[in-house]
Design an enzyme around this catalytic site. Sequence first.
Site, short mmCIF file in Angstrom:
data_model
loop_
_atom_site.label_atom_id
_atom_site.label_comp_id
_atom_site.label_asym_id
_atom_site.label_seq_id
_atom_site.Cartn_x
_atom_site.Cartn_y
_atom_site.Cartn_z
CG ASP A 289 -34.87 -21.38 -16.51
OD1 ASP A 289 -34.62 -20.23 -16.95
OD2 ASP A 289 -35.56 -22.21 -17.11
CG ASP A 290 -34.66 -24.14 -11.88
OD1 ASP A 290 -35.63 -23.71 -12.52
OD2 ASP A 290 -34.22 -25.28 -12.00
CG HIS A 340 -38.87 -21.27 -13.87
ND1 HIS A 340 -39.30 -21.77 -15.07
CD2 HIS A 340 -38.01 -22.21 -13.37
CE1 HIS A 340 -38.73 -22.95 -15.29
NE2 HIS A 340 -37.96 -23.24 -14.26
CG HIS A 434 -30.81 -24.59 -14.67
ND1 HIS A 434 -30.46 -25.26 -15.82
CD2 HIS A 434 -32.17 -24.70 -14.57
CE1 HIS A 434 -31.55 -25.77 -16.38
NE2 HIS A 434 -32.59 -25.45 -15.65
NI NI Z 1 -36.64 -24.91 -14.00
#
Ligand code: NI
Length: 481
Positions: A289-290, A340, A434
Site C-alpha cells: 500500500d501507499d 487506495h 507498504h
Molecule cells: Ni494506506
Amino acid sequence: MIKRIKWPGWIIIILFLAGVVFGINQVLAKVLEETSEPEKKVVDSSVYPGLNIKTETEKTDVYTLSVSQPYTNNNQINKPIDTWVDKQKKDFTSGIKESKNMLEKNGFRAHLNIQAEPEKIADKIYTLKFQAYQITGGANGITKMKSFVIDLNQNKLLQADDVFQLDNEAQQAIRKLILEELHSNKKINTYLFDDMAKKALKDPKNWKWTVSRKHVTFYFDEYEIAAGAAGAIEAEIPMKQMKPYLNETFAKKIAVKIPEKEKSRKEEQHSEDNAKLDPDGKYVALTFDDGPLPEVTPRVLDALKKHDAKATFFMLGSQVRYYPTLANEVDEAGHEIGNHTMNHQDLTVLPPDKIREEIQKSSRIIEKAIGRTPTLLRPPYGASNDDVEQVATDLGVPIVMWSVDSLDWKSLNATAVNKEVMSNVAPGSIVLMHDIHPSTADALPQLLTSLEERGYQMVTVSQLLELWDENGVGPHYGKLG
Ligand code: NI
C-alpha cells in the site's frame, strides 16, 4: 473455514485485524515526534522534475493521519513547507487534547489529512495548493489552505512581489477583483463577511495564491472570511483580468509555451497472468500500500521478480500523479494495481460525494498511467462504513481488506516483518505491507524464500478472489469489525 456470508451485491469485505492499542499520551507524543525531519532524498523519476512526493500515514485508536508532502532537494524551499505542515500537526495534537474526553466517550476517531495539488506553470516552476482537513471532535471539521510557488531555476519560493505588481494602485485593483469574484458566487456571497475578507487581503504577504497561465487563484481557510457553511474558499481570477497587475519578468516567464506531456495510453490489451489456480493449492496474496515510491517500489519489484512472485499494489493517486512511469513498471511486470484513493483520507469521516471523488480521482490518474482502470479498492486505514460500501458498490469496485498485518509501518524492521508474517500466514491469506518503507523491501528476499519453503505460491488478490468464488468459500470472509 467460515461459510461465505451473503452480501448485498458482490462486495467482499475481508476481515482485518484491528490496529494496535495506543494510550492517548503515547499518541500525542507520537504526533509531536512526527515533526522531526524525514530524510529528503530527491529521485529524478518524477513527472515534475526536481519535485518529489512522500505520503506518510498513521493509524491509532484515537486518530488517523495522512500527510502528502512534496519536497525538493533544496532545504530553503522545503523549510517553509515543513513549518506549515508541522503547524497543522501541532494544531491537530492540541485539538485531540481538547477533545480528549469527548473522543474517548464517543469512540470517535480524529482525522488529519494534508494534501498538496501540484501544477507545473513553466519549466521548473510549480505551484502547490495545500489543503489541511482536520476533524477532532463532533460534527465540524475545518479545512485550512496554503499555497507555495516554487521556482527551481532560481531555487526559491516565489513571494507576492515576485509575481505581482504591488504598488498601492495595483494592490487595490487586485483586491477589488478578488472581492468581485467572491460576490459573484451566489453561495459564497450568502456567507461572506466583507470586513473579514478585507482584513484577510490587507497585507499581500498573507495572500494565499497560486498562478497558472490561465488563472490566478486566491485561497481562504474555512471560517476565515465566511461562515463555515461556505467551506474553504477559492477565488479564481482569469489571467486576462490579472495580467495588468503581474510583475513583468514573471509574466514573460509564464508566457513561455508549456509543452503538454504526452500521455501514453496503452492500446494493446494487457495479458493478464490469470492462469487458473489449483483449488487445492497453497496461495498467499501479498499487498503493498501507499506507493509507488522511487526509493522502495523498484526494490520490491526486483525481489518479486527473482521469486517469480506476483503481488497487488494499492496505489495512492497522490503518488501515481508524480510517478506514473513507476506505476506502469509495476503493471508491466504483471502485478495487479488497486486503488487506495487519492489522498489517503479516512473515508468514514467524509460525505458520500467526497468518498466518490477520492476514489474516482485516483482511479483516473492510475488509468492514465497504466492504461486500465483499477478494479479493486482498499480504503485507507481499512476504515469502511455503510456510505463507503454503498459508493464502492455504485462504482463497481470490490473492497479488499487484509487478514495478516505485517506491521511493517510499526516495526520498520525486516526481521520483525518476516516473523510477523510467517507466524500468522495461512493458505488464502492477504498480507498487508507498504512499499514506502525501505525495511519492507529489505524483508522481502527472506520472506519470499520462507513462504516458498512452506509451499506457498504468491498470487494477486484478483486471482485469489476468483479461486474463492469458484469454491464458494474462503478463509477470510466476514464483515469488517
Ligand atoms: Ni494506506
